[in-house]
Design an enzyme around this catalytic site. Structure first.
Site, mmCIF file in Angstrom:
data_model
loop_
_atom_site.group_PDB
_atom_site.id
_atom_site.type_symbol
_atom_site.label_atom_id
_atom_site.label_comp_id
_atom_site.label_asym_id
_atom_site.label_seq_id
_atom_site.Cartn_x
_atom_site.Cartn_y
_atom_site.Cartn_z
ATOM 1 N N ASP A 1 -3.563 -2.984 -4.398
ATOM 2 C CA ASP A 1 -2.437 -4.141 -4.134
ATOM 3 C C ASP A 1 -1.472 -4.512 -5.604
ATOM 4 O O ASP A 1 -0.331 -4.252 -5.482
ATOM 5 C CB ASP A 1 -2.964 -5.583 -3.665
ATOM 6 C CG ASP A 1 -3.414 -5.712 -2.520
ATOM 7 O OD1 ASP A 1 -2.932 -4.074 -1.805
ATOM 8 O OD2 ASP A 1 -4.069 -6.164 -2.122
ATOM 9 N N HIS B 1 0.715 -1.020 0.312
ATOM 10 C CA HIS B 1 0.132 0.421 0.293
ATOM 11 C C HIS B 1 0.981 1.250 0.046
ATOM 12 O O HIS B 1 0.570 2.497 -0.761
ATOM 13 C CB HIS B 1 -1.026 0.149 1.632
ATOM 14 C CG HIS B 1 -1.791 -1.011 1.650
ATOM 15 N ND1 HIS B 1 -2.491 -2.138 2.225
ATOM 16 C CD2 HIS B 1 -2.209 -2.042 0.733
ATOM 17 C CE1 HIS B 1 -3.047 -2.453 2.211
ATOM 18 N NE2 HIS B 1 -2.892 -2.869 0.902
ATOM 19 N N HIS C 1 -9.892 -2.597 -4.348
ATOM 20 C CA HIS C 1 -8.198 -2.240 -3.249
ATOM 21 C C HIS C 1 -7.998 -3.549 -4.053
ATOM 22 O O HIS C 1 -6.599 -3.666 -3.972
ATOM 23 C CB HIS C 1 -8.427 -3.486 -2.001
ATOM 24 C CG HIS C 1 -7.516 -3.335 -0.830
ATOM 25 N ND1 HIS C 1 -6.742 -1.980 -0.143
ATOM 26 C CD2 HIS C 1 -6.619 -4.471 -0.635
ATOM 27 C CE1 HIS C 1 -6.128 -2.475 0.489
ATOM 28 N NE2 HIS C 1 -5.642 -3.735 -0.316
ATOM 29 N N HIS D 1 -1.838 -11.806 -4.226
ATOM 30 C CA HIS D 1 -0.228 -10.878 -4.334
ATOM 31 C C HIS D 1 1.621 -12.682 -5.488
ATOM 32 O O HIS D 1 2.151 -11.484 -6.203
ATOM 33 C CB HIS D 1 0.265 -10.830 -2.842
ATOM 34 C CG HIS D 1 -0.348 -10.010 -2.244
ATOM 35 N ND1 HIS D 1 -0.519 -8.478 -2.519
ATOM 36 C CD2 HIS D 1 -0.350 -9.746 -1.340
ATOM 37 C CE1 HIS D 1 -0.497 -7.927 -1.855
ATOM 38 N NE2 HIS D 1 -1.113 -8.564 -1.369
#
Ligand SMILES: [Zn+2]
Length: 281
Positions: free
Chosen positions: A243, A77, A239, A266
């Site tokens: 990411d 972030h 969001h 991720h």
């Protein structure tokens, strides 16, 4: 286009999502060409960890940079905020193992960057790498790809059984001059971390999300959100774009491409970035 750094220091303190450890972060200006990098100021000789793909050493539920026993968790972030706001060079001093989650979004970082402002530096930015052929990574039905495009754009889709989330898509185009951007500030940065109620117990028993609570993460259960209101109806998928932007910022400069992700993680974000690096980026 010149490189930019911060005009003054930024200070923030907070708890890390996974470790539950409180850390203090000071983001300072850095010399042209030095990039964005972390410094573990609590350790002997203050080791430096560059915010680069080569430094990624773990991607379970957050992106972690490190070497050996020295690491910094949940970098995505703060890095998304710095990169999307056009901060090319920054020295990020931290006195512990995880970046504070703050309110679960990137808004606190972005507001701090806007408050101190940027300064142009003597050296020009690196040239933008242009993706000329589709490139992708996938894991069953999840994927991330980079498609040739005449701008840098991020499109994301998620699909959850929980009706409050369901199937969501969002698309955001990064302005060519990112430090003049306001759409990141209003459309992406405010989107908070989210979690699923039925996974919380398992994650806690695995020693994760020790710093998570209803103030810093949206939690969704079968009956709906435990801590409404949402900032956007599509806050979860926004969001995911946050990411993705944070993870791809580890390439140092965003390539020109349309990044399209579906149900990704991720781990897949970093795999795609690795593949782009291997092209000779
Ligand atoms: Zn996140």
């Amino acid at each position: 286009m010149q490189q930019h750094t911060l005009a003054a220091e930024i200070l923030q303190t907070g708890v890390g999502l996974h470790t539950g450890v409180t850390t203090h972060v000071t983001i300072k200006s850095a010399a042209p060409g030095s990039g964005r990098y972390f410094v573990r100021v609590d350790l002997p000789e203050s080791p430096i960890i560059p915010a680069q793909i080569a430094a990624v050493n773990q991607t379970v539920l957050s992106t972690q940079l490190g070497k050996g026993e020295i690491h910094i968790r949940t970098v995505e972030h703060i890095l998304a905020a710095l990169a999307a706001m056009g901060v090319d060079n920054a020295r990020i001093e931290i006195d512990g193992p995880e970046v504070p989650l703050l309110d679960g979004s990137a808004s606190v970082w972005v507001e701090s960057i806007l408050q101190v402002g940027l300064v142009a530096q003597s050296e020009p930015q690196k040239e933008t790498y242009v993706i000329l052929e589709p490139i992708w990574v996938r894991d069953e039905d999840a994927f991330v790809c980079a498609m040739p495009a005449n701008e840098t754009r991020f499109t994301y889709g998620i699909d959850f059984d929980l009706p409050a989330i369901g199937n969501q898509w969002y698309s955001w185009t990064m302005p060519a001059e990112s430090n003049s951007d306001t759409s990141f500030v209003t459309e992406i940065a405010p989107a908070r971390t989210f979690g699923l109620l039925h996974q919380i117990e398992y994650l806690q028993s695995a020693g994760l999300i020790k710093g998570g609570n209803l103030e810093n993460a949206l939690v969704c259960g079968p009956e709906g959100w435990l801590n409404p209101p949402l900032r956007f109806a599509t806050e979860p998928v926004r969001h995911k774009i946050l990411d993705l932007v944070g993870d791809l910022s580890l390439l140092e400069k965003f390539p020109q491409a349309h990044f399209l992700a579906y149900k990704a993680s991720h781990n897949l974000h970093i795999q795609l970035a690795q593949k782009i690096l291997n092209l000779g980026f």
